[in-house]
Every structure is written in structure tokens, then in C-alpha cells.
Design an enzyme around this catalytic site. Structure first.
Site, short mmCIF file in Angstrom:
data_model
loop_
_atom_site.label_atom_id
_atom_site.label_comp_id
_atom_site.label_asym_id
_atom_site.label_seq_id
_atom_site.Cartn_x
_atom_site.Cartn_y
_atom_site.Cartn_z
N GLU A 1 -17.41 16.49 64.70
CA GLU A 1 -17.46 17.69 63.86
C GLU A 1 -18.44 18.72 64.44
O GLU A 1 -18.19 19.92 64.38
CB GLU A 1 -17.85 17.30 62.43
CG GLU A 1 -16.73 16.56 61.73
CD GLU A 1 -17.15 15.66 60.59
OE1 GLU A 1 -16.30 14.93 60.07
OE2 GLU A 1 -18.36 15.65 60.23
N ASN B 1 -22.84 7.54 57.93
CA ASN B 1 -23.01 8.98 58.14
C ASN B 1 -22.59 9.67 56.84
O ASN B 1 -21.41 9.75 56.53
CB ASN B 1 -22.13 9.43 59.31
CG ASN B 1 -22.14 10.94 59.52
OD1 ASN B 1 -22.99 11.65 58.98
ND2 ASN B 1 -21.21 11.42 60.32
N TRP B 2 -23.58 10.14 56.08
CA TRP B 2 -23.28 10.74 54.78
C TRP B 2 -22.62 12.11 54.90
O TRP B 2 -22.06 12.61 53.94
CB TRP B 2 -24.57 10.85 53.95
CG TRP B 2 -25.11 9.54 53.49
CD1 TRP B 2 -24.67 8.28 53.82
CD2 TRP B 2 -26.22 9.34 52.59
NE1 TRP B 2 -25.43 7.32 53.20
CE2 TRP B 2 -26.39 7.94 52.43
CE3 TRP B 2 -27.08 10.20 51.91
CZ2 TRP B 2 -27.39 7.40 51.62
CZ3 TRP B 2 -28.07 9.66 51.11
CH2 TRP B 2 -28.22 8.27 50.97
N LYS B 3 -22.74 12.74 56.06
CA LYS B 3 -22.21 14.11 56.28
C LYS B 3 -22.80 15.06 55.22
O LYS B 3 -23.94 14.85 54.78
CB LYS B 3 -20.68 14.10 56.29
CG LYS B 3 -20.13 13.09 57.30
CD LYS B 3 -18.65 13.25 57.58
CE LYS B 3 -18.18 12.22 58.59
NZ LYS B 3 -16.79 12.41 58.98
N GLY C 1 -18.11 6.81 57.75
CA GLY C 1 -18.19 8.08 57.02
C GLY C 1 -18.03 7.86 55.52
O GLY C 1 -18.94 7.41 54.83
N GLY C 2 -16.84 8.17 55.00
CA GLY C 2 -16.59 8.13 53.56
C GLY C 2 -17.01 6.84 52.87
O GLY C 2 -17.59 6.86 51.78
N GLY D 1 -10.41 10.59 58.64
CA GLY D 1 -9.94 11.33 57.47
C GLY D 1 -8.45 11.59 57.45
O GLY D 1 -7.94 12.35 56.65
N GLU E 1 -15.50 7.58 68.58
CA GLU E 1 -14.74 8.15 67.45
C GLU E 1 -13.35 8.53 67.91
O GLU E 1 -13.20 9.49 68.67
CB GLU E 1 -15.37 9.46 66.97
CG GLU E 1 -16.77 9.44 66.46
CD GLU E 1 -17.11 10.86 66.02
OE1 GLU E 1 -17.01 11.14 64.82
OE2 GLU E 1 -17.45 11.70 66.89
N SER F 1 -12.32 5.68 60.49
CA SER F 1 -11.70 5.13 59.27
C SER F 1 -11.85 3.62 59.17
O SER F 1 -10.87 2.89 59.01
CB SER F 1 -10.22 5.53 59.20
OG SER F 1 -10.10 6.92 59.08
N HIS G 1 -21.50 14.31 67.35
CA HIS G 1 -20.40 13.97 66.44
C HIS G 1 -19.25 14.95 66.64
O HIS G 1 -19.46 16.13 66.93
CB HIS G 1 -20.88 14.01 64.98
CG HIS G 1 -19.92 13.40 64.03
ND1 HIS G 1 -18.82 14.08 63.55
CD2 HIS G 1 -19.86 12.15 63.48
CE1 HIS G 1 -18.13 13.28 62.75
NE2 HIS G 1 -18.74 12.11 62.68
#
Length: 251
Positions: free
Chosen positions: A98, A9-11, A234-235, A173, A167, A213, A96
Site C-alpha cells: 500500500e 498490521n492494523w493499518k 491484516g484484517g 482483500g 505479499e 489473506s 508495504h
């Protein structure tokens, strides 16, 4: 049999040129060293039409990070499921944490999004999970059960077309990670809810990804759990070496 999947997920990261370069680099890395699981990259909307043709569809699936809860019309700034599908993308992340927290997406809105995604032959990667206060109050089971209401109105056949992603919002994060035991416990609970609703066979065939994470250093241990079928990353999905390190946990 359910699939093992690693989805990125590049966000809201990477401009168009950077996104194309990242997709090409990942495609080269996975062409040279074939993955032992399904790989998906979910990119910002503006990347989709450019990224889809440059990756080998047999190795990397492409998806969006969201879609609208309406078919079409005067909804300035929205992107419909049909538009996403028209780029050649095959997946869409829905629900998601977010989107739920920043944009107020409700069970009802997400139910519409899931139905529209399926109507356009997109595979939803449907996210559920609790925040820190809910985990501390030991309400995580209650929370995920309530969030599953968006997809538990589907027929067994349609439910069989979706991927779930758990999640632990408190571990995104923050540097915190659910222990492999915590991940397995809640994944097993989610699968038990599916079995209750749709029967054991549907539950056994549903891929449930871990989305908190996940890194190359802990992926193997997390994915070794019987009810963890991969990760929503994610990251670490923004660097080919890290993302491939997670994919290689299935080797």
C-alpha cells in the site's frame, strides 16, 4: 535458527481507545495461553506510546507501520525512526504494497528507511510482492528480486537483523489466497536469492512471513511449508479470536 513470527498490521483502523482495548484483550488472551511463536502488533503511530507499556514485552512485540526516510527536520507530518523507537516500539513495517502503490515509495526511499530503522535498533519487517498483472505474466520472481535491492545493499550482519514478508498483492482483500504450493515456491525462491547474495547460513536464518489473506482456516497449511515462517496479518489482526486462531497454527 530462524524464528516463527505472526505479526499483525492494523493499518488505518481503530481509534486510540479501541486500539488500547484490543491490545489489552490480546495481551490477556496470550498471557492465559502462551504462544508458540513470536507475536508482533504493528499499530498506527498515535497508538504506539500507549500500547507499548500495556503489553507484556516477553509475549507481544510492538511496531509501527512505517517511518520516514529522513533523520529529522522540516518534514511536516512525518514520523522518524528515532521517534518510533522512543515509544518503546521494536519493529517497523517497511515497503508495504500500500505504501508502494499509494505513496510512490521507491527502492531508493525504502533503502534509506531500512538503514534509519536499523540505526535506531528497530527490526524492519520488509515487504515485497507482485500485483495480479505481474503474477499473470509470471513475472513474480523478477518483481521480488528487484524489490530486494532495497535491502541487498546491507552488510550480512545488518541483513540478519531484518524480517521479510512476501505479499501476493493480488491476494490481499480480494478473497484470493495463494495456494500453499504457490507460497512455498516463492518463499523458497526468495531464500535462494538471499543464499546467492549472503550465503546459505544467512538465508537459513532469515524469517520470511506470508502476507496474503491468511486466516485461522488456512494458517496451519500455509505455515507447514518449510520456507514459510509465519504471517503478516491484516484484517484478521483486528479481532483477537481470529488473530489468536492464526497464532495457534504453530501449536
Amino acid at each position: 535458527m530462524r524464528k516463527n513470527i505472526v505479526a499483525g498490521n492494523w493499518k488505518m483502523n481503530k481509534n486510540l481507545q479501541e486500539g488500547i482495548a484490543l491490545a489489552k484483550e490480546l495481551n490477556e488472551a496470550l498471557t492465559a495461553d502462551k504462544p508458540n511463536c513470536d507475536v508482533v502488533i504493528c499499530t498506527p503511530f498515535i497508538h504506539l506510546a500507549s500500547v507499548t507499556p500495556i503489553v507484556d514485552a516477553a509475549i507481544i512485540g510492538v511496531g509501527a507501520e512505517n517511518c520516514a526516510d529522513k533523520v529529522s527536520g522540516a518534514y511536516t507530518g512525518e514520523v522518524s525512526a528515532e521517534m518510533v523507537a522512543s515509544t518503546g516500539a521494536q519493529y517497523v513495517i517497511l515497503g508495504h504494497s500500500e505504501r508502494r502503490s499509494y505513496y510512490g515509495e521507491t527502492v531508493e526511499i525504502l533503502e534509506e528507511k531500512v538503514k534509519l530503522a536499523l540505526a535506531n535498533n528497530l527490526t524492519p519487517i520488509f515487504c515485497i510482492g507482485e500485483v495480479l498483472e505481474e503474477r499473470q505474466a509470471e513475472k513474480q520472481n523478477e518483481v521480488v528480486a528487484a524489490q530486494l535491492a532495497s535491502v541487498f545493499t546491507l552488510s550480512a550482519e545488518d541483513f540478519g537483523k531484518i524480517i521479510l514478508a512476501y505479499e501476493p498483492v493480488w491476494a490481499i482483500g480480494t478473497g484470493l489466497t495463494a495456494t500453499p504450493e504457490q507460497a512455498q515456491d516463492i518463499h523458497a525462491y526468495i531464500r535462494s536469492l538471499i543464499a546467492e547474495k549472503y550465503g546459505q547460513e544467512v538465508a537459513e536464518n532469515c524469517s520470511i512471513l506470508y502476507g496474503g489473506s491468511c486466516k485461522p482456516s488456512n494458517a496451519k497449511e500455509l505455515f507447514a511449508n518449510p520456507d514459510v515462517d509465519g504471517g503478516l496479518i491484516g484484517g484478521a489482526a483486528l479481532k483477537v479470536a481470529d488473530f489468536k486462531g492464526i497464532i495457534d497454527a504453530f501449536k
